[in-house]
Enzyme design. Structure first.
Site, short mmCIF file in Angstrom:
data_model
loop_
_atom_site.label_atom_id
_atom_site.label_comp_id
_atom_site.label_asym_id
_atom_site.label_seq_id
_atom_site.Cartn_x
_atom_site.Cartn_y
_atom_site.Cartn_z
N HIS A 274 -3.47 -4.15 -4.83
CA HIS A 274 -3.64 -3.82 -3.41
C HIS A 274 -4.99 -4.30 -2.89
O HIS A 274 -6.03 -3.78 -3.29
CB HIS A 274 -3.48 -2.30 -3.23
N SER B 217 0.83 -1.20 0.00
CA SER B 217 0.00 0.00 0.00
C SER B 217 0.87 1.25 0.00
O SER B 217 0.37 2.35 -0.21
CB SER B 217 -0.90 0.01 1.24
N GLU C 248 -7.20 -2.54 -5.62
CA GLU C 248 -6.68 -1.43 -6.42
C GLU C 248 -5.56 -1.98 -7.32
O GLU C 248 -4.56 -2.48 -6.80
CB GLU C 248 -6.13 -0.32 -5.52
N1 3HC Z 1 -11.35 -12.58 8.25
C1 3HC Z 1 -12.21 -13.23 7.44
N2 3HC Z 1 -13.54 -13.03 7.47
C2 3HC Z 1 -13.99 -12.12 8.34
C3 3HC Z 1 -13.17 -11.39 9.20
C4 3HC Z 1 -11.79 -11.66 9.13
N3 3HC Z 1 -10.87 -11.02 9.89
N4 3HC Z 1 -13.91 -10.56 9.96
C5 3HC Z 1 -15.19 -10.74 9.59
N5 3HC Z 1 -15.23 -11.69 8.61
C6 3HC Z 1 -16.42 -12.18 7.95
C7 3HC Z 1 -17.29 -12.94 8.90
O1 3HC Z 1 -16.92 -14.31 8.95
C8 3HC Z 1 -18.66 -12.73 8.29
O2 3HC Z 1 -18.84 -13.66 7.23
P1 3HC Z 1 -20.32 -14.18 6.87
O3 3HC Z 1 -21.18 -12.98 6.61
O4 3HC Z 1 -20.12 -15.00 5.66
O5 3HC Z 1 -20.76 -14.94 8.06
C9 3HC Z 1 -18.58 -11.35 7.67
O6 3HC Z 1 -17.18 -11.06 7.51
C10 3HC Z 1 -19.20 -10.28 8.55
O7 3HC Z 1 -18.57 -10.35 9.81
P2 3HC Z 1 -19.25 -10.01 11.20
O8 3HC Z 1 -20.71 -10.34 11.09
O9 3HC Z 1 -18.46 -10.65 12.28
O10 3HC Z 1 -19.03 -8.48 11.43
P3 3HC Z 1 -19.38 -7.25 10.51
O11 3HC Z 1 -20.66 -7.43 9.78
O12 3HC Z 1 -19.18 -6.08 11.38
O13 3HC Z 1 -18.22 -7.25 9.40
C11 3HC Z 1 -16.16 -6.42 8.66
C12 3HC Z 1 -16.87 -7.20 9.75
C13 3HC Z 1 -16.24 -7.17 7.33
C14 3HC Z 1 -14.70 -6.31 9.07
C15 3HC Z 1 -16.85 -5.02 8.50
O14 3HC Z 1 -16.95 -4.42 9.76
C16 3HC Z 1 -16.14 -4.09 7.57
O15 3HC Z 1 -16.33 -4.13 6.36
N6 3HC Z 1 -15.31 -3.21 8.16
C17 3HC Z 1 -14.52 -2.26 7.38
C18 3HC Z 1 -13.25 -2.94 6.92
C19 3HC Z 1 -12.42 -2.04 6.09
O16 3HC Z 1 -12.71 -0.88 5.84
N7 3HC Z 1 -11.28 -2.58 5.62
C20 3HC Z 1 -10.30 -1.81 4.86
C21 3HC Z 1 -9.18 -1.41 5.76
S1 3HC Z 1 -7.96 -0.44 4.95
C22 3HC Z 1 -6.88 -1.59 4.28
O17 3HC Z 1 -6.97 -2.77 4.47
C23 3HC Z 1 -5.80 -1.03 3.42
C24 3HC Z 1 -4.43 -1.29 3.97
O18 3HC Z 1 -3.48 -0.80 3.06
C25 3HC Z 1 -4.24 -0.66 5.30
#
Ligand code: 3HC
Length: 286
Positions: free
Chosen positions: A141, A120, A153
């Site tokens: 990415h 990233s 990306e």
């Molecule tokens: N690994 C794999 N699967 C995961 C997970 C993980 N760490 N965390 C959650 N999940 C899955 C769950 O198993 C669940 O799957 P299902 O619907 O098939 O049962 C699904 O995601 C939804 O999980 P939860 O019901 O436990 O919780 P949420 O509905 O709150 O979802 C989340 C969790 C997907 C993490 C959601 O909160 C989200 O989209 N958050 C924002 C994440 C985000 O913005 N990520 C980008 C970060 S920036 C980045 O990565 C860039 C880098 O360069 C820094």
């Protein structure tokens, strides 16, 4: 360009889930890491993830077994790269290490193999020359958690060929992702720039005592429909990662707004890295 075999380098948080996404999409996938212990932990996590999806009725047991069967692992980079059509490097965010890996891949990967980096913070132009095949190099990415997040990306450098862009776009789509093309290697690409702006504002609101961290997060969720508030998300990504991205962005842009925020830097110094260390802006019990 036919892509059938994928090598993912680095079995950390991102690499392991990228590799599983590839295996689920039907690619013969090798996950490579220098540490056998990290590979064991990755395999255990992915098996647990697959088992929980089967238990929830979201994946057929047979599909989970087939995907895990397609995913092998190795500590030997040279041997793993020998058959790869696409390499996705997700090793640690250190330029020298990535440069060394790309130089090695330039020697051992088939001449047609595309070499992508999940970085990233490092544009692929910084390491493309080391590979000796810059037209076949780009950033790919992914976002955390990579098994869930749809965005990839695809960032082209000045020498990336159209055929390379099309091929990695095709792979990302087969993974079930929604790839976006970034035509310029700007610091933070698209998503981390937007996330950086949100985080900056949230940190300033908290620092000025305008609202609690909890209430700022709640507002982002309930007023803006974000799945997580900015502090929850920073804890998920890792405060060390957020701090590192800010350092790299600031080093490249020199703009005051990109300077790493002291609240984050202090947390990192005191070992509060977010979910992975048990505490960041919030405490976590694993
Ligand atoms: N690994 C794999 N699967 C995961 C997970 C993980 N760490 N965390 C959650 N999940 C899955 C769950 O198993 C669940 O799957 P299902 O619907 O098939 O049962 C699904 O995601 C939804 O999980 P939860 O019901 O436990 O919780 P949420 O509905 O709150 O979802 C989340 C969790 C997907 C993490 C959601 O909160 C989200 O989209 N958050 C924002 C994440 C985000 O913005 N990520 C980008 C970060 S920036 C980045 O990565 C860039 C880098 O360069 C820094």
């Amino acid at each position: 360009m036919m892509i059938e075999r994928i090598l993912v380098i680095g079995a950390g948080t991102m690499g392991r889930q990228i590799a599983m996404s590839c295996a689920l999409a039907g690619y013969a996938t090798i996950l490579q890491d220098v540490s056998a212990q990290v590979l064991r932990e990755a395999r255990a996590e992915l098996e647990g993830w697959a088992a929980s999806r089967v238990a929830k009725g979201k994946m057929a047991r047979e599909d989970a077994e087939l995907a895990l069967g397609r995913l092998s692992q190795s500590t030997d980079l040279e041997r793993s790269a020998g058959q790869a059509d696409l390499v996705i490097e997700a090793a640690v965010e250190q330029r020298e290490i990535k440069e060394r890996i790309f130089a090695q891949l330039g020697c051992v990967a088939p001449t047609h193999a595309i070499l992508a980096t999940n970085s990233s913070t490092l544009p692929s132009s910084a390491i493309a020359a080391a590979s000796g095949r810059p037209a076949l190099v780009c950033n790919m990415h992914f976002f955390n958690p990579a098994l869930v997040m749809k965005c990839v990306e695809i960032v082209r450098n000045g020498q990336t060929s159209d055929a390379t862009v099309q091929a990695v776009m095709g792979v990302a789509k087969r993974l079930g992702k929604e790839p976006v093309l970034v035509n310029k290697e700007i610091p933070g690409f698209i998503a981390n720039r937007i996330m950086g702006a949100i985080n900056r504002e949230a940190l300033e609101l908290a620092e000025a005592g305008v609202a609690s961290i909890d209430d700022i997060d709640t507002t982002a969720r309930t007023a803006l429909g974000h799945p997580m508030g900015p502090f929850e998300l920073m804890d998920l990504v890792g405060l060390d990662v957020i701090d590192f991205i800010a350092q790299m962005t600031y080093a490249q842009s020199g703009e005051e707004q990109d300077r790493p925020h002291q609240l984050i830097t202090e947390k990192v110094r005191s070992g509060k890295l977010g979910r992975k260390s048990g505490e960041g802006f919030y405490p976590y019990t694993h």
